[in-house]
Structures are given as structure tokens and as C-alpha cells.
Design an enzyme around this catalytic site. Structure first.
Site, PDB file in Angstrom:
ATOM      1  N   HIS A  74      86.959 -73.613   5.625  1.00  4.20           N
ATOM      2  CA  HIS A  74      87.018 -72.971   4.315  1.00  4.20           C
ATOM      3  C   HIS A  74      88.226 -73.465   3.520  1.00  4.20           C
ATOM      4  O   HIS A  74      88.101 -73.896   2.373  1.00  4.20           O
ATOM      5  CB  HIS A  74      87.068 -71.450   4.516  1.00  4.20           C
ATOM      6  CG  HIS A  74      87.180 -70.687   3.239  1.00  4.20           C
ATOM      7  ND1 HIS A  74      88.389 -70.317   2.704  1.00  4.20           N
ATOM      8  CD2 HIS A  74      86.231 -70.261   2.372  1.00  4.20           C
ATOM      9  CE1 HIS A  74      88.178 -69.675   1.567  1.00  4.20           C
ATOM     10  NE2 HIS A  74      86.880 -69.621   1.347  1.00  4.20           N
ATOM     11  N   CYS A  83      75.888 -84.597   0.137  1.00  6.02           N
ATOM     12  CA  CYS A  83      76.865 -83.712  -0.500  1.00  6.02           C
ATOM     13  C   CYS A  83      77.838 -83.096   0.503  1.00  6.02           C
ATOM     14  O   CYS A  83      78.631 -82.237   0.155  1.00  6.02           O
ATOM     15  CB  CYS A  83      76.174 -82.627  -1.312  1.00  6.02           C
ATOM     16  SG  CYS A  83      75.145 -81.567  -0.298  1.00  6.02           S
TER      17      CYS A  83
HETATM   18  C1  PEP Z   1      77.156 -79.477   4.516  1.00  3.18           C
HETATM   19  O1  PEP Z   1      76.836 -78.793   5.478  1.00  3.18           O
HETATM   20  O2  PEP Z   1      77.433 -80.676   4.574  1.00  3.18           O
HETATM   21  C2  PEP Z   1      77.258 -78.859   3.182  1.00  3.18           C
HETATM   22  C3  PEP Z   1      77.491 -79.595   2.117  1.00  3.18           C
HETATM   23  O3  PEP Z   1      77.161 -77.514   3.120  1.00  3.18           O
HETATM   24  P1  PEP Z   1      78.345 -76.506   3.537  1.00  3.18           P
HETATM   25  O4  PEP Z   1      79.579 -77.309   3.704  1.00  3.18           O
HETATM   26  O5  PEP Z   1      78.416 -75.532   2.426  1.00  3.18           O
HETATM   27  O6  PEP Z   1      77.806 -75.926   4.791  1.00  3.18           O
END
Ligand code: PEP
Ligand code: MG
Length: 875
Positions: free
Chosen positions: A455, A832
Site C-alpha cells: 500500500h 497496469c
Molecule cells: C495488479 O495486481 O497488478 C494491479 C494493477 O492491481 P492492484 O495492484 O490494485 O492489485
């Protein structure tokens, strides 16, 4: 035929960098250019790899070749190893494919022994030089080859200087040095139980092994990891005839850059020392003179040097960093390499070289290390002061930038102190959504737990603030607002400094330089855009972040984590009401409060995007990040919901999960609570309709992204809700609106069944954070605890949450893209996860033919440049 392990300088050139290492290849190239290079040979990087394969042994074949090349070098130089009348003395230096300054080892004056030094001393008429060289050799050999502590020798030198009442090493005369040599040999024998080796061949083999070994020393391991250098590359070893800068005042040694490495200005920058050997300049024992003074002292040598600098810069078409030695008024080049420079200088040099007609725009784009842009985009510590400041600890470089401030232990304090105009650093075991307000107020964050996708790391990157995470050396006592680190206690209000670019933590304040975007930056970025094939989007959760991402060149929004829109204090309550509902009615009531908030955010986001693509991901909250934990928050929630504190606690207990990252999150939430997907669809579509109506010249086409899908039917269930809700909203609005429904691919099963999933998806976006977590089975939040041992044992070379693991995770991505596109040729595909802003991963995504990468706003320029470099190198 046996493998060729060794090349004479005459046999190589700069194209053989992988085999000969940077130093070897450039010594060969300078030889080819007829520059004055003392001759020698290079033992290849492959020999180093073989040395490790053979259990840290030089095999017979390699040994014979070494002996053979000594004979060749003897022929070339007309000198002989161990011959007292005409001895061949050599330096033995490391040289990897890319330079790792100061990380590996060097030995000078090898080949000296008692007989040789006696004769050399007589014959040269310069006994001081002879004994000085010998004592240096014994010192270096003992340290590097025999790992005898340097201090043993330094103490003896200091004692000798005190006895003689002198300050500088150069004031020691021949007798003193001879005496020191005897003392050095005595200490060698007493500590190691054997005489200092007198056979030059034995000395050489020892030195070669030591250089090979130094590839694996702790300094080198850390440097490699920080600079993306694979262990498998190995180092070459250069054995080169010595020339002597310590022969008196007509000799010397120095280093120079063809341009100013700090500013990029076009001027020769360098320094030298008379009567000295290389390590004196580096060690900073004596203060060197600026290179311009050489013009007064030895004008011909200076003129020669200027000519060579020009030749080298024109030849390599890059700023050069050179080492030279003057032996009795004759200049020798010992090294040239591409000079390290600040990010600012890198941009200026690249632009100047284009303007001077030396290179093309394409070459300019490849000259800049994308990661160095971090220092331009974020505040950085004053480099001069930093050099002199020792860190108290080092942890994960989770988000770049530099900050000094007073320690606070809670988000509330960060906010309060921030409002009083104080600079604060928030130190937490780990951060959670409820810390957001405090994070906004703090200059930087330091966490005890959490990895590169934790986080704290993700939020810090989004905010463009510095973060050092996973500092497990901290012994934290949050309750009493104190922690222990490096043997000291740190209390609230004490000042520390964090460097999120290196992961280093310092005690006290270090002056910082603010980020500064210069014209050259814009020029290089524009050129990069001409060459790149990959699209670049930004990850952003607020309209402000979208704007920042666009300012820095993003072509759209690649990931809006909608749960992050509820991080703010004023909103988290409504979100918690929704999570902690135990009936449909209750949940719908809470969702009704969330809908207008979401809709307004989306409207502002569409406005900020001005018709560029927008991928909005539906809620994916790992529940442990969102359920209230403090008594106060629980009471507040109970009050709003009209329930007892115990009822709320019961609900919270029922939400408890052993593995929240594998728990009731992602699309699973929408499967159990379809009303959540309905609310989010209504918010997205209503916002899109409103902005479309207001801007008829933009095409607003929201891309709704369903997270954590592993099974086609799962996607279908959620998609049906989305489509039904969207169609109803559009029909009611009476205007046309296009939208897409796609999915994140972040579970191995989704990759394996991508052919099916693609039938229901308009697009795929790889969530490489979760895909890495789920493929390795390494928790995103906890892996930092054991990864360090993995690097030490060479199990992993880098953090797979930072650089995509091409072998495993990469293979899954490649397969999913192929399968997906086969069944749905119109499918568009992006990334992403945090890897979308990491240069080596971007190069890999380019090769796989993805459509775009998406990363936090401040990484967008890095991604643009890395994508351009990937396209250029794959041409
Ligand atoms: C991922 O898992 O790569 C992602 C972009 O989602 P999060 O980091 O919110 O789990
Ligand atoms: Mg994810």
C-alpha cells in the site's frame, strides 16, 4: 579445439564488450585507434563464468592460455616476468560489461619481488620509486588476494610518518619505504603463516582469481541489483603492462571527463597528481590539481591529452571518462569509458551532441538511462553533502525522491504537524487506507513491513512522494512513539532523511534540491515519442493525478483503482458502511451514498482526459486494508449504522480472512454482491453521458475493467450486470455512448484460459502485481522479508515485484496475449501493474507486442523513454 579464453588488446575491439568487458573492449579499441595504450591482454567474461562453474577454479586449459599470453606479452613489451634486469610488471584489473565503479578489485605493480626491486632500484637510479611500488604491491595484494585487513598496513605507514615527523606519504624517502616493505612482509608472514609470494606467475594467478572472486563480493552484489546487472555476465580481467606515475615529478596520474558530468557543459573536467599511482587520486589522500594546471607543467603532454580526448569523444560519440598516467613526460591512456553523469547533464549532453551534429535524435534517446529521470522529477539530496553522509540503514527504494523531516508515528499527527507548517516523515509498521490524509501531509514515508507493491509503495508512487519500505531492521514501538534503528532510539520530532531513490535512511537533515523540468527534458521526451510503439497511459485514482499523468505525457488512463477513491477520511466511512452491511437493504443504502461521490469523480476524470481513453477498474479492496481497526472508528460506524459496537465487531470478525490477498476481493465481490457492480456501472455511465453531452467533439468511451477474473463464467456474470445496467442508463439518457467491458489478467488461471476469457472481453490489462504474487505464491506484502536471502544465494537476481519475471510470469503473459488475440483479434492489451513503469519490463512488453503500458504519473516519462529505447533496439 579448446575455447579461446584470452585476447590480446590487439585482437579485440569495442564491439566485443560482452566478451571482453567494457574496460577490455575499450583498451582494445584505443589500441586500434593507435592511441598510447600500454599493451596487455584480457581474460574474457566467459572465463569468469567458467571459473564459477568449475567450483571457483582456473581449469588447466585456461591456466595454459594465461601462461601462453604472458609469453606473448613478454614478446610485445620486450620485458620478462621475474627478470631482475628487465622485469615485466603488470596491473590486474576487473572489467564487467558495464562499469561498476569501485565495486571490484585492482592490483598494481604485480611482478615485483625482492630480487627485482633491488635491481630496479639500482638500475633506475630512482630507488624511492622502486620501493614505493613494491610496498604498494604488497599492500594491495595482501588486501585483495589474501583478504588481510588494510588497516594493518595503514597503521604501519602512520607510525612511520609519526616517527619521522612528516604528514604526507610522498615525504617518505627510499629508506623509509624499504623499511616499510620489510615490515609489511613481516606482518604478512605473521598473519598468514607463509612468505609473501615471490614468483610473478603465482602472483598473477592469485590476482586473477581475486578479480573473479570480486564479482561476487557483497558490494558488487548490491550494486548489480541496484543497476539491473545480471550475475551471469561475469567480469573480465585485464592484465596490462605497468607504466609508472610515481617515478618523480615528471610523472603523474589522473582522471578526466570530456564534459562536465554535473552540468553537461562542454568543457574538459579533470584532475591529476604528480608522482602518484592511480589509487592515490581515488583515495583522496592528497588533493589533486585541476587538469588545466598540466598545461603549465607539461605543455606537450597536455596538448597530447586534449587531442586524445577529442578523438575519443568523436569516436564514441559520447562523453568519455578517462584515466591516464604520465611516465617521465610520456602520456599513456589506461582507460576510457562512457562517463557517468547526473540526469540533468545527461539530457544536456544528448541535446548538445545532436545540435553539434555528432549524433542523431535516435542515438540521443538511447543515451539516457530512463531511471535517472527520477532525480529530475523528484527532489534529490544535495549530492556533495550526501557523499559525506553515512546512512543508518537501507531498505526498499519503494518510491523515488528525497525528504527530510520530523518523525511522526500516526497519520493524525502527520496531518496536525503538517498543518502547523512542519515537514514530517511518517514512520509506520505499514500503511493502510486510513493513513491517506497523513500521507498527503507527510514529505515521505518509512515502513517496517511491506514490499514494492505494498500500500505505502503504490500510494507514494501515485503521489510522487518518497517512500522507503520494508525496513525490518526497525524495532518499532508505535504505542510509545519510538523506534530503534542502528543502535539508537528515535522519538517523535527527531529529524531523519529518506532517499526513496536508493532506499537509504539518514539521521538528521540533508538539504534537498527541488525537482526541475528543463527544456532539454521536453526535447528528449518529444524525440522518444517519435520512436516508441507502445502506448503510455497513467495509473491514477483522482482527477489531479490524471492531470499530472497527462502533463507528463500519458495518452490515457490505464488504471483507476476505484477503491482508492474512498481513501479520504470523509469517504472511508461510507465505504465501511457498505463493507460492514449484513443485509442487501443496508448495502444498497450505503451504496446510494457512494454513487454520487463516484459519479462526480468520474466526471472530473473524463474532463481531465479530454476524450482520451479511460480504464476504470471496479472495486478490488483486499478487505484487510479497509475494515476499521481502531475502537474509535468502530464506534463511529456502529453509530451511523444504528448497531451496537458488538454487532459491528461481529461483522468485522466474520469478514476476517486468513489470506485477504486471495480472499473476497476483485470480481468475487461483485459476484456475491451484484449491487456493487450495478452502482459502479451507473456511476461510470452517468458520468460519461454527462461529459459526452458537454463535449460533443470528444469521444467518451469508458473501458470498464473487471478485476481478478480466473474463470470465463465469473466474468460473464459480472459483465451481464454491467451491460444490463449500462444499456438502461444509455437508453434513459437518449444519447449514444460506446463503452467497453474488459478484464484484468492477474491470475495464472486467467492466462491459461485466456482463449475463453477473450470471447467475453474487449480488452485485457495485465495486473502484474497480483500475477507475480499468485504465480510465485509470494505475498505482495511480506516477500521483502525473505527476498534478501534469495538475492544473497543467487536464487533470484532482483525483486520480481519490481522487474517482471520474464521466465515464469512473462511466459504466462505471452501465452495469454496469443490465446486472447487468437479468439478475439480486436482485443487490446496493456499492463497496469507496477512493472508498467520499469524499463527492463517495458522492453519485454514491447517485444510481446502489447498495445500499452500504464504506470503512476511520475513514471510516465520513464516509460516513454524506455518504450522508445525498446523500439529502437528492436528495429
Ligand atoms: C495488479 O495486481 O497488478 C494491479 C494493477 O492491481 P492492484 O495492484 O490494485 O492489485
Ligand atoms: Mg491486482
Amino acid at each position: 579445439m579448446s575455447k579461446k579464453w584470452i585476447y590480446l588488446f590487439k585482437e579485440g575491439d569495442t564491439s566485443m564488450r560482452n566478451l571482453l568487458g567494457g574496460k577490455g573492449a575499450d583498451l582494445a579499441e584505443m589500441t586500434k585507434l593507435n592511441l598510447p595504450v600500454p599493451q596487455g591482454f584480457t581474460i574474457t567474461t566467459e572465463a569468469c563464468t567458467q571459473y564459477y562453474k568449475d567450483g571457483k577454479k582456473i581449469n588447466d586449459d585456461m591456466f595454459e592460455q594465461i601462461m601462453d599470453y604472458i609469453t606473448k606479452l613478454e614478446e610485445i613489451t620486450g620485458k620478462k616476468f621475474g627478470d631482475a634486469d628487465n622485469p615485466l610488471l603488470v596491473s590486474v584489473r576487473s572489467g564487467g560489461r558495464v562499469s561498476m565503479p569501485g565495486m571490484m578489485d585492482t592490483i598494481l605493480n604485480l611482478g615485483l619481488n625482492d630480487a627485482v626491486v633491488e635491481r630496479l632500484s639500482e638500475k633506475s637510479g630512482n630507488p624511492r620509486w622502486a620501493w614505493d611500488s613494491y610496498r604498494r604491491f604488497i599492500q594491495m595484494y595482501s588486501d585483495v588476494v589474501m583478504t588481510l585487513d588494510k588497516k594493518n598496513f595503514e597503521t604501519l605507514i602512520d607510525e612511520m610518518k609519526t616517527t619521522k615527523g612528516i604528514k604526507e606519504d610522498v615525504e617518505l624517502n627510499a629508506e623509509d619505504l624499504q623499511e616499510l616493505t620489510q615490515q609489511f612482509k613481516a606482518i604478512f608472514k605473521s598473519k598468514l603463516g607463509s612468505d609473501f609470494p615471490s614468483d610473478p606467475k603465482e602472483q598473477l594467478i592469485g590476482a586473477i582469481k581475486a578479480v573473479f572472486r570480486s564479482w561476487d563480493n557483497p558490494r558488487a552484489i548490491v550494486y548489480r541489483r541496484d543497476n539491473d546487472i545480471p550475475y551471469s555476465w561475469g567480469t573480465a580481467v585485464n592484465v596490462q603492462m605497468m607504466v609508472f606515475g610515481n617515478m618523480g615529478d615528471t610523472s603523474g596520474t589522473g582522471v578526466a571527463f570530456t564534459r562536465d558530468p554535473a552540468t553537461g557543459e562542454k568543457r574538459l573536467m579533470g584532475e591529476f597528481l604528480l608522482n602518484a599511482q592511480g589509487e592515490d587520486v581515488v583515495a583522496g589522500i592528497r588533493t589533486p590539481q585541476p587538469i588545466e594546471q598540466l598545461k603549465e607543467i607539461m605543455p606537450e603532454v597536455y596538448a597530447d591529452f586534449i587531442r586524445i580526448c577529442q578523438t575519443l569523444e568523436n569516436h564514441y560519440k559520447n562523453m568519455q571518462d578517462m584515466e591516464f598516467t604520465i611516465e617521465d613526460k610520456k602520456l599513456y591512456m589506461l582507460q576510457t569509458r562512457i562517463g557517468q553523469r547526473t540526469a540533468f547533464a545527461a539530457l544536456k549532453i544528448a541535446c548538445d551532441f545532436v545540435d553539434e551534429g555528432l549524433i542523431s535524435k535516435e542515438q540521443a534517446v538511447t543515451m539516457i538511462n530512463p531511471r535517472n529521470l527520477n532525480t529530475l522529477l523528484h527532489p534529490a539530496f544535495d549530492a556533495k553533502i550526501l557523499e559525506k553522509t553515512k546512512p543508518i540503514a537501507k531498505a526498499l527504494a519503494a518510491s523515488p525522491g528525497a525528504a527530510s523531516g520530523q518523525i511522526v508515528f500516526t497519520a493524525e499527527d502527520a496531518k496536525k504537524w503538517g498543518e502547523l507548517g512542519k515537514a514530517v516523515i511518517l514512520v509506520r509498521l505499514e500503511t493502510s487506507p486510513e493513513d491517506i490524509e497523513g500521507m498527503k501531509a507527510a514529505k515521505g514515508f518509512l515502513t517496517v513491513r511491506g514490499g514494492m507493491t505494498s500500500h505505502a509503495a503504490v500510494v507514494a508512487r501515485g503521489m510522487g512522494k518518497c517512500c522507503v519500505s520494508g525496513c525490518s531492521e526497525i524495532i518499532m514501538d508505535e504505542a510509545n512513539k519510538v523506534f530503534r534503528l542502528a543502535g539508537k532510539e528515535f522519538h517523535e520530532g527527531d529529524v531523519i532523511s529518506l532517499d526513496g531513490t536508493t532506499g537509504k535512511i539518514y539521521e538528521g537533515e540533508i538539504p534537498t534540491k527541488e525537482a526541475e523540468i528543463v527544456d532539454e527534458f521536453e526535447r528528449i521526451m518529444d524525440w522518444a515519442d517519435e520512436f516508441r510503439v507502445l502506448g503510455i497511459r497513467t495509473n491514477a485514482d483522482t482527477p489531479q493525478d490524471v492531470k499530472k499523468g497527462r502533463e507528463l505525457g500519458a495518452e490515457g488512463l490505464g488504471l483507476c483503482r476505484t477503491e482508492h477513491m474512498f481513501f479520504e477520511q470523509s469517504r472511508i466511512d461510507a465505504f465501511r458502511e457498505m463493507i460492514c452491511s449484513d443485509t442487501l437493504e443496508e448495502r444498497e443504502e450505503a451504496l446510494a451514498k457512494l454513487l454520487p461521490l463516484q459519479q462526480r469523480d468520474f466526471e472530473q476524470i473524463f474532463e481531465a482526459l479530454e476524450g482520451n481513453p479511460a480504464t476504470i477498474r471496479f472495486l478490488d479492496p483486499p478487505l484487510h486494508e479497509f475494515v476499521p481497526t481502531s475502537e474509535e472508528d468502530i464506534k463511529k460506524l456502529a453509530k451511523t449504522k444504528g448497531k451496537s459496537v458488538n454487532d459491528i465487531k461481529d461483522i468485522i470478525n466474520s469478514l476476517h480472512e486468513f489470506n485477504p490477498m486471495m480472499g473476497h476481493r476483485g470480481c468475487r465481490l461483485a459476484v456475491t454482491y451484484p449491487e456493487i457492480a450495478k452502482m459502479q456501472t451507473a456511476a461510470v455511465i452517468r458520468a460519461a453521458l454527462a461529459v459526452q453531452k458537454a463535449h460533443l467533439d470528444w469521444e467518451i468511451k469508458p473501458e470498464i475493467m473487471i478485476p481478478l477474473v480466473s474463470e470465463i463464467k465469473e466474468l460473464k456474470v459480472v459483465k451481464d450486470i454491467v451491460v444490463k445496467t449500462a444499456e438502461a442508463e444509455i437508453a434513459a439518457a437518449g444519447i449514444d455512448l460506446k463503452y467497453e467491458v474488459g478484464t484484468m489478467i492477474e491470475l495464472p488461471r486467467a492466462c491459461l484460459t485466456a482463449n475463453e476469457i477473450a470471447k467475453e472481453a474487449d480488452f485485457f490489462c495485465f495486473g502484474t502485481n497480483d500475477l507475480t504474487q499468485m504465480t510465485f505464491g509470494f505475498s505482495r506484502d511480506d516477500a521483502a522479508k525473505f527476498l534478501e536471502s534469495y538475492y544473497e544465494d543467487n536464487i533470484l537476481e532482483s525483486d520480481p515485484f519490481v522487474k517482471v519475471d520474464q521466465k515464469g510470469v512473462g511466459q504466462l503473459i505471452e501465452m495469454a496475449v496469443k490465446l486472447g488475440r487468437k479468439n478475439n483479434p480486436a482485443l487490446h492489451v496493456g499492463v497496469c501493474g507496477e512493472h508498467g513503469g520499469e524499463p527492463s519490463s517495458i522492453a519485454f512488453f514491447h517485444k510481446l507486442g502489447l498495445d500499452y503500458v500504464s504506470c503512476s504519473p511520475f513514471r510516465v516519462p520513464i516509460a516513454r523513454l524506455a518504450a522508445a529505447q525498446a523500439a529502437i533496439s528492436n528495429k
